[in-house]
Design a protein around this motif. Structure first.
Motif, PDB file in Angstrom:
ATOM      1  N   GLN A   1      -4.146  -5.342   7.299  1.00  0.00           N
ATOM      2  CA  GLN A   1      -5.518  -5.326   7.811  1.00  0.00           C
ATOM      3  C   GLN A   1      -5.522  -5.206   9.335  1.00  0.00           C
ATOM      4  OE1 GLN A   1      -7.603  -8.751   6.349  1.00  0.00           O
ATOM      5  NE2 GLN A   1      -7.391  -8.164   4.196  1.00  0.00           N
ATOM      6  N   ALA A   2      -6.360  -4.314   9.822  1.00  0.00           N
ATOM      7  CA  ALA A   2      -6.392  -4.041  11.262  1.00  0.00           C
ATOM      8  C   ALA A   2      -6.915  -5.224  12.067  1.00  0.00           C
ATOM      9  CB  ALA A   2      -7.263  -2.816  11.527  1.00  0.00           C
ATOM     10  N   THR A   3      -7.664  -6.086  11.426  1.00  0.00           N
ATOM     11  CA  THR A   3      -8.269  -7.209  12.160  1.00  0.00           C
ATOM     12  C   THR A   3      -7.312  -8.388  12.334  1.00  0.00           C
ATOM     13  OG1 THR A   3      -9.166  -8.037  10.064  1.00  0.00           O
ATOM     14  CG2 THR A   3     -10.597  -6.631  11.399  1.00  0.00           C
ATOM     15  N   VAL A   4      -6.154  -8.333  11.721  1.00  0.00           N
ATOM     16  CA  VAL A   4      -5.206  -9.449  11.801  1.00  0.00           C
ATOM     17  C   VAL A   4      -4.471  -9.390  13.142  1.00  0.00           C
ATOM     18  CG1 VAL A   4      -3.170 -10.521  10.768  1.00  0.00           C
ATOM     19  CG2 VAL A   4      -4.914  -9.475   9.311  1.00  0.00           C
ATOM     20  N   GLY A   5      -4.507 -10.490  13.879  1.00  0.00           N
ATOM     21  CA  GLY A   5      -3.878 -10.552  15.191  1.00  0.00           C
ATOM     22  C   GLY A   5      -2.360 -10.625  15.119  1.00  0.00           C
ATOM     23  N   VAL A   6      -1.740 -10.547  16.291  1.00  0.00           N
ATOM     24  CA  VAL A   6      -0.276 -10.522  16.373  1.00  0.00           C
ATOM     25  C   VAL A   6       0.334 -11.811  15.851  1.00  0.00           C
ATOM     26  CG1 VAL A   6       1.673 -10.449  17.976  1.00  0.00           C
ATOM     27  CG2 VAL A   6      -0.246  -8.892  18.287  1.00  0.00           C
ATOM     28  N   SER A   7      -0.166 -12.957  16.314  1.00  0.00           N
ATOM     29  CA  SER A   7       0.412 -14.234  15.881  1.00  0.00           C
ATOM     30  C   SER A   7       0.233 -14.444  14.384  1.00  0.00           C
ATOM     31  CB  SER A   7      -0.209 -15.387  16.665  1.00  0.00           C
ATOM     32  OG  SER A   7      -1.619 -15.434  16.463  1.00  0.00           O
ATOM     33  N   ALA A   8      -0.901 -14.007  13.853  1.00  0.00           N
ATOM     34  CA  ALA A   8      -1.140 -14.137  12.414  1.00  0.00           C
ATOM     35  C   ALA A   8      -0.173 -13.254  11.626  1.00  0.00           C
ATOM     36  CB  ALA A   8      -2.582 -13.763  12.085  1.00  0.00           C
ATOM     37  N   ARG A   9       0.113 -12.052  12.126  1.00  0.00           N
ATOM     38  CA  ARG A   9       1.057 -11.154  11.431  1.00  0.00           C
ATOM     39  C   ARG A   9       2.457 -11.765  11.397  1.00  0.00           C
ATOM     40  NH1 ARG A   9       2.320  -6.360  13.080  1.00  0.00           N
ATOM     41  NH2 ARG A   9       2.275  -5.361  11.028  1.00  0.00           N
ATOM     42  N   ARG A  10       2.821 -12.461  12.455  1.00  0.00           N
ATOM     43  CA  ARG A  10       4.143 -13.095  12.469  1.00  0.00           C
ATOM     44  C   ARG A  10       4.213 -14.233  11.449  1.00  0.00           C
ATOM     45  NH1 ARG A  10       5.196 -13.322  19.076  1.00  0.00           N
ATOM     46  NH2 ARG A  10       5.190 -11.055  19.376  1.00  0.00           N
ATOM     47  N   ARG A  11       3.155 -15.018  11.340  1.00  0.00           N
ATOM     48  CA  ARG A  11       3.136 -16.101  10.355  1.00  0.00           C
ATOM     49  C   ARG A  11       3.144 -15.540   8.943  1.00  0.00           C
ATOM     50  NH1 ARG A  11      -0.593 -18.018  14.101  1.00  0.00           N
ATOM     51  NH2 ARG A  11      -2.358 -17.360  12.821  1.00  0.00           N
ATOM     52  N   LEU A  12       2.389 -14.478   8.703  1.00  0.00           N
ATOM     53  CA  LEU A  12       2.363 -13.854   7.374  1.00  0.00           C
ATOM     54  C   LEU A  12       3.721 -13.265   7.011  1.00  0.00           C
ATOM     55  CD1 LEU A  12      -1.133 -12.136   7.683  1.00  0.00           C
ATOM     56  CD2 LEU A  12      -0.548 -13.915   6.024  1.00  0.00           C
ATOM     57  N   THR A  13       4.398 -12.682   7.985  1.00  0.00           N
ATOM     58  CA  THR A  13       5.738 -12.135   7.747  1.00  0.00           C
ATOM     59  C   THR A  13       6.705 -13.247   7.379  1.00  0.00           C
ATOM     60  OG1 THR A  13       5.339 -10.336   9.313  1.00  0.00           O
ATOM     61  CG2 THR A  13       7.630 -10.807   8.761  1.00  0.00           C
ATOM     62  N   GLN A  14       6.628 -14.353   8.117  1.00  0.00           N
ATOM     63  CA  GLN A  14       7.486 -15.496   7.819  1.00  0.00           C
ATOM     64  C   GLN A  14       7.229 -16.012   6.406  1.00  0.00           C
ATOM     65  OE1 GLN A  14       9.870 -17.071  10.081  1.00  0.00           O
ATOM     66  NE2 GLN A  14      10.450 -17.887   8.075  1.00  0.00           N
ATOM     67  N   ALA A  15       5.951 -16.131   6.028  1.00  0.00           N
ATOM     68  CA  ALA A  15       5.620 -16.604   4.685  1.00  0.00           C
ATOM     69  C   ALA A  15       6.100 -15.623   3.623  1.00  0.00           C
ATOM     70  CB  ALA A  15       4.107 -16.802   4.565  1.00  0.00           C
ATOM     71  N   LEU A  16       5.990 -14.342   3.914  1.00  0.00           N
ATOM     72  CA  LEU A  16       6.435 -13.312   2.968  1.00  0.00           C
ATOM     73  C   LEU A  16       7.925 -13.438   2.685  1.00  0.00           C
ATOM     74  CD1 LEU A  16       5.706 -10.738   1.352  1.00  0.00           C
ATOM     75  CD2 LEU A  16       6.196  -9.421   3.430  1.00  0.00           C
ATOM     76  N   GLY A  17       8.696 -13.823   3.698  1.00  0.00           N
ATOM     77  CA  GLY A  17      10.140 -13.921   3.521  1.00  0.00           C
ATOM     78  C   GLY A  17      10.565 -14.929   2.474  1.00  0.00           C
ATOM     79  N   ASP A  18       9.706 -15.869   2.132  1.00  0.00           N
ATOM     80  CA  ASP A  18      10.049 -16.879   1.120  1.00  0.00           C
ATOM     81  C   ASP A  18       9.659 -16.463  -0.292  1.00  0.00           C
ATOM     82  OD1 ASP A  18      11.105 -18.659   3.001  1.00  0.00           O
ATOM     83  OD2 ASP A  18       9.137 -19.523   3.438  1.00  0.00           O
ATOM     84  N   ILE A  19       9.100 -15.278  -0.447  1.00  0.00           N
ATOM     85  CA  ILE A  19       8.644 -14.806  -1.756  1.00  0.00           C
ATOM     86  C   ILE A  19       9.703 -13.863  -2.336  1.00  0.00           C
ATOM     87  CG2 ILE A  19       6.767 -13.749  -3.049  1.00  0.00           C
ATOM     88  CD1 ILE A  19       5.996 -16.285  -1.440  1.00  0.00           C
ATOM     89  N   PRO A  20      10.233 -14.147  -3.509  1.00  0.00           N
ATOM     90  CA  PRO A  20      11.257 -13.275  -4.098  1.00  0.00           C
ATOM     91  C   PRO A  20      10.656 -11.973  -4.634  1.00  0.00           C
ATOM     92  CG  PRO A  20      10.696 -15.038  -5.621  1.00  0.00           C
ATOM     93  CD  PRO A  20       9.947 -15.324  -4.364  1.00  0.00           C
TER      94      PRO A  20
END
Length: 330
Positions: A278-297
């Protein structure tokens, strides 16, 4: 007009009229030749004035002050009466609530009633230690009143009350549901925390309803509890919490635990990836989402991390690269 006639016409007894005179509230302006009190039209108007003020709930002392004070303002009197009435209603409402709680417990004998009354009195103590001991000792014997849980501000006492309430089953859920609708944020949040500690389907159903609550804290607490119970309806709110940095670490942990369930990893990964796009997601939010994604198999996560490792944001790219390396080591 003599006192007997004034009493008959005004409805105020002759005895009370004499009492008014002794207090200086009304003074007959004349006496008959035989020495009897004689009330003028102005005296009678004053009697009615006194009765009108008494009908509003004023004491005779307050009536006298109002009549004798040249700077008396009726608006101040009305405001004070409103305050007193509200306090009286609050006290009577609290008493009614206490009686209902005792009745709801269906006491079998006077000993049960006395235990309930003793608990209610202890929970009104100014001593936090006494309130906490009362809550801990009540579990399994006397139902904890929900209103005590909703008003408690001390964290230790509140924890003991929630524990005791959870041990008493789901009988308190209707009142907790009312607490969730309170206009006071602190009451709503105490209510949802209490519900999260009550097991069973009825509590889970109430938490599902709380996912649509206007209070973000209530929604978040409900989502964390539901996710821990394996309820997939909580996933959208949990992803929002990660993106919005609202208990994001806790939300990411719950998403990771949910993803270990059969058929859950793919929809969770898909939602996280969609949110990242989503274009409205800020930089810091994208980093947190990426980190959370890494824990999903799963394969969806692996493909998404590959793409994110080439992201234009260096922080996102480095996070994705690191997470890919960890996955390769597993």
């Amino acid at each position: 007009m003599l006192i007997g006639e004034v009493a008959r016409r005004s409805g105020v007894s002759a005895r009370m009229l004499r009492h008014y005179e002794s207090l200086g509230l009304v003074r007959p302006t004349a006496r008959t030749g035989s020495g009897y009190r004689e009330y003028s039209a102005e005296d009678i108007r004053r009697v009615f004035h006194i009765e009108s003020l008494r009908s509003l709930g004023l004491s005779l002392r307050e009536v006298k002050r109002a009549l004798e004070n040249p700077g008396f303002r009726p608006s101040e009197l009305v405001d004070d009466l409103i305050r007193q009435t509200r306090e009286r209603i609050a006290e009577e409402t609290e008493l009614l609530t206490r009686l209902r709680r005792i009745g709801a417990a269906e006491p079998a004998d006077w000993e049960d009633v006395l235990r309930s009354v003793a608990l209610l009195q202890a929970l009104r103590s100014k001593s936090a230690g006494k309130r906490q001991r009362a809550a801990l000792s009540s579990a399994g014997e006397v139902p904890v009143p929900v209103e005590a849980v909703l008003r408690e501000t001390d964290p230790n006492v509140a924890g003991a009350l929630r524990w005791a309430l959870a041990r008493s089953g789901d009988s308190g859920l209707p009142l907790l549901a009312e607490g969730l609708r309170s206009p006071l944020a602190e009451v709503r949040r105490r209510a949802v925390r209490s519900v999260t500690e009550i097991p069973g389907g009825a509590a889970t159903a109430l938490l599902r309803e709380a996912l649509a609550h206007h209070d973000t804290v209530v929604r978040g607490q409900a989502a964390l509890a539901l996710g821990s119970r394996g309820v997939t309806d909580a996933v959208p709110t949990l992803v929002d919490m990660v993106a919005g940095q609202t208990q994001d670490v806790d939300a990411a942990d719950v998403l990771s635990a949910l993803a270990c369930r059969p058929a859950m990893a793919e929809p969770i990964a898909t939602r996280l990836v969609d949110r990242l796009a989503q274009a409205t997601v800020g930089v810091s939010a994208r980093r947190r989402l990426t980190q959370a994604l890494g824990d999903i198999p799963g394969a969806i996560t692996s493909r998404a991390l590959e793409e994110l490792s080439r992201d234009e944001d260096r922080g996102v790219a480095l996070t994705a690269t690191y997470l890919l390396a960890l996955r390769d080591e597993r």
